[in-house]
Design a protein around this motif. Structure first.
Motif, PDB file in Angstrom:
ATOM      1  N   GLY A 192       4.144  -8.227  28.763  1.00  0.00           N
ATOM      2  CA  GLY A 192       4.943  -7.879  29.929  1.00  0.00           C
ATOM      3  C   GLY A 192       4.358  -7.271  31.130  1.00  0.00           C
ATOM      4  N   ASN A 193       2.985  -7.104  30.793  1.00  0.00           N
ATOM      5  CA  ASN A 193       2.379  -6.304  32.035  1.00  0.00           C
ATOM      6  C   ASN A 193       1.614  -7.413  32.910  1.00  0.00           C
ATOM      7  OD1 ASN A 193       3.020  -3.707  31.314  1.00  0.00           O
ATOM      8  ND2 ASN A 193       1.618  -3.924  29.579  1.00  0.00           N
ATOM      9  N   ASP A 194       1.393  -8.762  32.550  1.00  0.00           N
ATOM     10  CA  ASP A 194       0.533  -9.689  33.474  1.00  0.00           C
ATOM     11  C   ASP A 194       1.058  -9.620  34.651  1.00  0.00           C
ATOM     12  OD1 ASP A 194      -1.342 -10.293  31.537  1.00  0.00           O
ATOM     13  OD2 ASP A 194      -0.010 -11.220  30.181  1.00  0.00           O
ATOM     14  N   LEU A 195       2.296  -9.654  34.869  1.00  0.00           N
ATOM     15  CA  LEU A 195       2.910  -9.908  36.256  1.00  0.00           C
ATOM     16  C   LEU A 195       2.636  -8.931  37.122  1.00  0.00           C
ATOM     17  CD1 LEU A 195       6.616 -10.663  34.984  1.00  0.00           C
ATOM     18  CD2 LEU A 195       5.153 -12.616  36.146  1.00  0.00           C
ATOM     19  N   ASP A 196       2.304  -7.663  36.861  1.00  0.00           N
ATOM     20  CA  ASP A 196       1.664  -6.617  37.863  1.00  0.00           C
ATOM     21  C   ASP A 196       0.204  -6.653  37.878  1.00  0.00           C
ATOM     22  OD1 ASP A 196       4.467  -5.904  38.117  1.00  0.00           O
ATOM     23  OD2 ASP A 196       4.447  -4.656  36.269  1.00  0.00           O
ATOM     24  N   CYS A 197      -0.523  -7.573  37.426  1.00  0.00           N
ATOM     25  CA  CYS A 197      -1.920  -7.619  37.274  1.00  0.00           C
ATOM     26  C   CYS A 197      -2.718  -8.341  38.265  1.00  0.00           C
ATOM     27  CB  CYS A 197      -2.650  -7.866  35.806  1.00  0.00           C
ATOM     28  SG  CYS A 197      -1.822  -6.676  34.629  1.00  0.00           S
ATOM     29  N   LEU A 198      -3.829  -8.058  38.538  1.00  0.00           N
ATOM     30  CA  LEU A 198      -4.863  -9.054  38.953  1.00  0.00           C
ATOM     31  C   LEU A 198      -5.670  -9.670  37.867  1.00  0.00           C
ATOM     32  CD1 LEU A 198      -6.152  -7.266  42.116  1.00  0.00           C
ATOM     33  CD2 LEU A 198      -4.853  -9.244  42.018  1.00  0.00           C
ATOM     34  N   HIS A 199      -5.835 -11.162  37.734  1.00  0.00           N
ATOM     35  CA  HIS A 199      -6.371 -11.679  36.718  1.00  0.00           C
ATOM     36  C   HIS A 199      -7.786 -12.131  37.180  1.00  0.00           C
ATOM     37  CE1 HIS A 199      -3.012 -11.254  33.962  1.00  0.00           C
ATOM     38  NE2 HIS A 199      -2.270 -11.501  35.024  1.00  0.00           N
ATOM     39  N   LEU A 200      -8.965 -11.741  36.550  1.00  0.00           N
ATOM     40  CA  LEU A 200     -10.204 -12.091  37.036  1.00  0.00           C
ATOM     41  C   LEU A 200     -10.674 -13.220  35.875  1.00  0.00           C
ATOM     42  CD1 LEU A 200     -13.127 -11.950  38.217  1.00  0.00           C
ATOM     43  CD2 LEU A 200     -13.363  -9.872  36.500  1.00  0.00           C
ATOM     44  N   ARG A 201     -11.322 -14.245  36.453  1.00  0.00           N
ATOM     45  CA  ARG A 201     -11.828 -15.423  35.405  1.00  0.00           C
ATOM     46  C   ARG A 201     -13.232 -15.765  35.707  1.00  0.00           C
ATOM     47  NH1 ARG A 201      -8.307 -20.213  35.972  1.00  0.00           N
ATOM     48  NH2 ARG A 201      -8.534 -20.034  38.032  1.00  0.00           N
TER      49      ARG A 201
ATOM     50  N   TRP B 275      -5.304  -3.710  36.582  1.00  0.00           N
ATOM     51  CA  TRP B 275      -4.281  -3.290  37.303  1.00  0.00           C
ATOM     52  C   TRP B 275      -4.072  -1.568  37.092  1.00  0.00           C
ATOM     53  CZ3 TRP B 275       0.392  -2.040  33.423  1.00  0.00           C
ATOM     54  CH2 TRP B 275      -0.144  -1.696  32.080  1.00  0.00           C
ATOM     55  N   ARG B 276      -3.046  -1.375  37.613  1.00  0.00           N
ATOM     56  CA  ARG B 276      -2.516  -0.076  37.820  1.00  0.00           C
ATOM     57  C   ARG B 276      -0.954   0.047  37.207  1.00  0.00           C
ATOM     58  NH1 ARG B 276      -4.145   3.557  42.557  1.00  0.00           N
ATOM     59  NH2 ARG B 276      -4.746   5.168  41.160  1.00  0.00           N
ATOM     60  N   PRO B 277      -0.914   0.742  36.127  1.00  0.00           N
ATOM     61  CA  PRO B 277       0.400   0.744  35.308  1.00  0.00           C
ATOM     62  C   PRO B 277       1.625   1.588  36.215  1.00  0.00           C
ATOM     63  CG  PRO B 277      -1.309   1.448  33.590  1.00  0.00           C
ATOM     64  CD  PRO B 277      -1.847   1.321  35.210  1.00  0.00           C
ATOM     65  N   SER B 278       1.204   2.603  36.748  1.00  0.00           N
ATOM     66  CA  SER B 278       2.114   3.322  37.535  1.00  0.00           C
ATOM     67  C   SER B 278       1.338   3.981  38.639  1.00  0.00           C
ATOM     68  CB  SER B 278       2.947   4.305  36.804  1.00  0.00           C
ATOM     69  OG  SER B 278       2.093   5.198  36.260  1.00  0.00           O
ATOM     70  N   PRO B 279       1.637   4.631  39.740  1.00  0.00           N
ATOM     71  CA  PRO B 279       0.954   5.561  40.616  1.00  0.00           C
ATOM     72  C   PRO B 279       0.207   6.538  40.089  1.00  0.00           C
ATOM     73  CG  PRO B 279       3.060   4.937  41.726  1.00  0.00           C
ATOM     74  CD  PRO B 279       3.264   4.388  40.325  1.00  0.00           C
ATOM     75  N   ASP B 280       0.870   7.361  39.074  1.00  0.00           N
ATOM     76  CA  ASP B 280       0.016   8.629  38.671  1.00  0.00           C
ATOM     77  C   ASP B 280      -0.860   8.215  37.395  1.00  0.00           C
ATOM     78  OD1 ASP B 280       2.390   7.718  37.010  1.00  0.00           O
ATOM     79  OD2 ASP B 280       2.627   9.585  36.246  1.00  0.00           O
TER      80      ASP B 280
END
Length: 155
Positions: A46-55, A69-74
């Motif tokens: 469920g986290n892939d939507l919030d990530c940049l994906h490097l290939r 990615w950054r899971p949350s601002p803190d």
């Protein structure tokens, strides 16, 4: 020493992938993390939507991938799901992938430290890239891991 193969770098959000490219990346991650490492866990977390994906790829051949990615601002920015295709190991692609991931994280999150959850046996490798261990060893999906952080370079 084995010469680093020629590769192209691609960084994008999940919604920018074609169905074929997305399938190839997710298949490689499942092949490495679930099948090869024999870990029954939710790779599609469920986290892939919030990530940049490097290939990294050579023509149409996917060589390696990671997500940024950054899971949350803190929470510190993270590099995760670092995978090199089993067909392309031994070519220093893990090193190339991580160096590209660090550069992309520094672009996306300037001046911030970068965090990883590293498989314990790879501490020396990640240490060579500037990461320092910040936790005791713990089990994640049955595999020993340690948390590591790469501090930003001083201005």
């Amino acid at each position: 020493m084995t010469a680093l193969p020629t590769y192209t770098t691609d960084v994008r959000r999940l919604e920018e992938f074609s169905a074929v490219d997305l399938y190839a990346m997710l298949k490689m991650r499942v092949d490495v993390f679930v099948v090869e490492q024999e870990c029954a866990y939710p790779e599609l977390d469920g986290n892939d939507l919030d990530c940049l994906h490097l290939r990294l790829f050579d023509r149409a051949d996917l060589l390696a991938c990671a997500r940024l990615w950054r899971p949350s601002p803190d929470v510190l920015p993270r590099i995760g799901r670092v995978a090199v295709s089993p067909d392309h190991r031994g070519k220093r692609l893990g090193d190339a992938l991580m160096r590209e991931a660090i550069v992309e994280c520094e672009k996306a999150y300037p001046g911030e430290a970068i965090e990883i959850s590293a498989q314990a046996h790879l501490q020396k490798f990640y240490g060579s890239l500037g990461f320092e261990r910040t936790s005791e060893e713990y089990l994640e999906d049955g595999i020993p891991h340690v948390d590591m952080v790469r501090r930003p370079k001083s201005a």
